[in-house]
Design an enzyme around this catalytic site. Structure first.
Site, PDB file in Angstrom:
ATOM      1  N   LYS A   9       0.861  -1.167   0.000  1.00 26.84           N
ATOM      2  CA  LYS A   9       0.000   0.000   0.000  1.00 26.84           C
ATOM      3  C   LYS A   9       0.906   1.227   0.000  1.00 26.84           C
ATOM      4  CE  LYS A   9      -0.516   1.706   3.605  1.00 26.84           C
ATOM      5  NZ  LYS A   9       0.247   2.752   4.349  1.00 26.84           N
ATOM      6  N   ASP A 149      -4.980   1.523   8.660  1.00 33.56           N
ATOM      7  CA  ASP A 149      -4.851   1.335   7.212  1.00 33.56           C
ATOM      8  C   ASP A 149      -5.396  -0.012   6.747  1.00 33.56           C
ATOM      9  OD1 ASP A 149      -2.847  -0.127   8.413  1.00 33.56           O
ATOM     10  OD2 ASP A 149      -1.269   0.464   7.018  1.00 33.56           O
TER      11      ASP A 149
END
Length: 316
Positions: A9, A149
């Site tokens: 990510k 996240d």
């Protein structure tokens, strides 16, 4: 047996607001997911187990099972309806089982998802393996319990089927609100880490010493970025609010950023997440690979990978 790439990510921007009453931070982030990450394999078993191999397996050696995000994700799913099936006399004793194998390719504590991305992949694999009826929104909520996240790391697995191959995702709130971002032209990304882990908690403590007055700034991205030049122009209007605190704790990040800025073909560079990994955007595979080789020559971890609309996380 099922296998999934727990894709890195990469936060192209990260705006962070003041601490909220619940102790979390309001954020705004645009992220992409290059074809690079850890690999997770899941096989049927009477009990739950996890083995770890790969270049960075040693960094997780000695970690208590209760602290491992992959196993924590599995335990959360065991608590879902249908997750408490009949099991053998395995060491865990309760819940449906699986034999999990994680190949750790990404450096830990590096601002590119890492353990949270592994946990997200585990949730997707185990939901299918166990035949659970847990919906996507519920899966997002469970992943948020593992890290702010978590939902963003689930995005390439859950949103891609709705919007074609996912190019990017936008996270708001404290990270729990995720939606598909703009469609982007294909490009190459170089990730470089100086080999120094940084503490996200420590970086936020520094950030909170002089916090902003309000919520995170939001940017109105269009529905697409037709070229890498368009993407770079848009990103120039954004920032990573954690870069300053991270550099103060890990000055090597500044060296990596300076290196990327000097590389031929690099159109934009920035730190991802809370660091210390930084990224450079390239239109040429050859230029990205050449820069990766130069970074490794400095003793840094560096990998280049494709990003854009043709990327998928499925492993044949």
């Amino acid at each position: 047996m099922a296998e999934l790439l727990a894709r890195a990510k990469v936060n192209l921007c990260l705006h962070v607001g003041a601490t909220r009453p619940d102790g979390l931070h309001d954020i705004f982030s645009l992220a992409v997911f290059p074809m690079l990450g850890d690999r997770l394999v899941a096989e049927p078993s009477d009990y739950l187990s996890l083995t770890i191999d790969g270049h960075f397996a040693g960094a997780l050696a000695g970690l208590a099972p209760a602290s491992n995000l992959v196993l924590r994700a599995a335990r959360l799913l065991q608590g879902e309806p249908g997750g408490q099936g009949t099991v053998g006399k395995g060491p865990d004793g309760k819940g449906k089982g699986a034999r999990l194998r994680l190949t750790k390719n990404l450096p830990p504590a590096s601002g590119i998802g890492g353990g949270t991305a592994d946990a997200a992949a585990a949730m997707v694999l185990l939901r299918d393996l166990w035949g659970l009826k847990t919906g996507d929104q519920r899966l997002m909520a469970l992943s948020f319990l593992l890290g702010a996240d978590g939902p963003l790391c689930l995005a390439p697995h859950l949103l891609a089927g709705r919007a074609g191959a996912l190019c990017s995702a936008i996270a708001t709130g404290a990270g729990e609100q995720v939606r598909a971002g703009p469609v982007m032209a294909p490009f190459w990304m170089l990730l470089v880490n100086p080999g120094q882990a940084v503490s996200t908690a420590a970086i936020f403590r520094l950030y909170d010493a002089d916090p902003p007055a309000g919520p995170a700034d939001r940017v109105a991205f269009g529905s697409s970025c037709a070229s890498l030049q368009d993407l770079g122009s848009t990103l120039a209007l954004t920032r990573n609010d954690l870069a300053g605190p991270a550099i103060s704790l890990c000055p090597a990040i500044r060296d990596v950023l300076s290196f990327l800025e000097r590389q031929p073909g690099c159109s934009f560079s920035r730190m991802s997440g809370s660091g210390a990994t930084c990224f450079g955007l390239f239109s040429s595979q050859q230029a990205a690979r050449k820069a990766a080789s130069a970074a490794r020559g400095r003793g840094w971890w560096a990998e280049s990978a494709a990003a854009g609309p043709t990327a998928t996380g499925k492993v044949a």
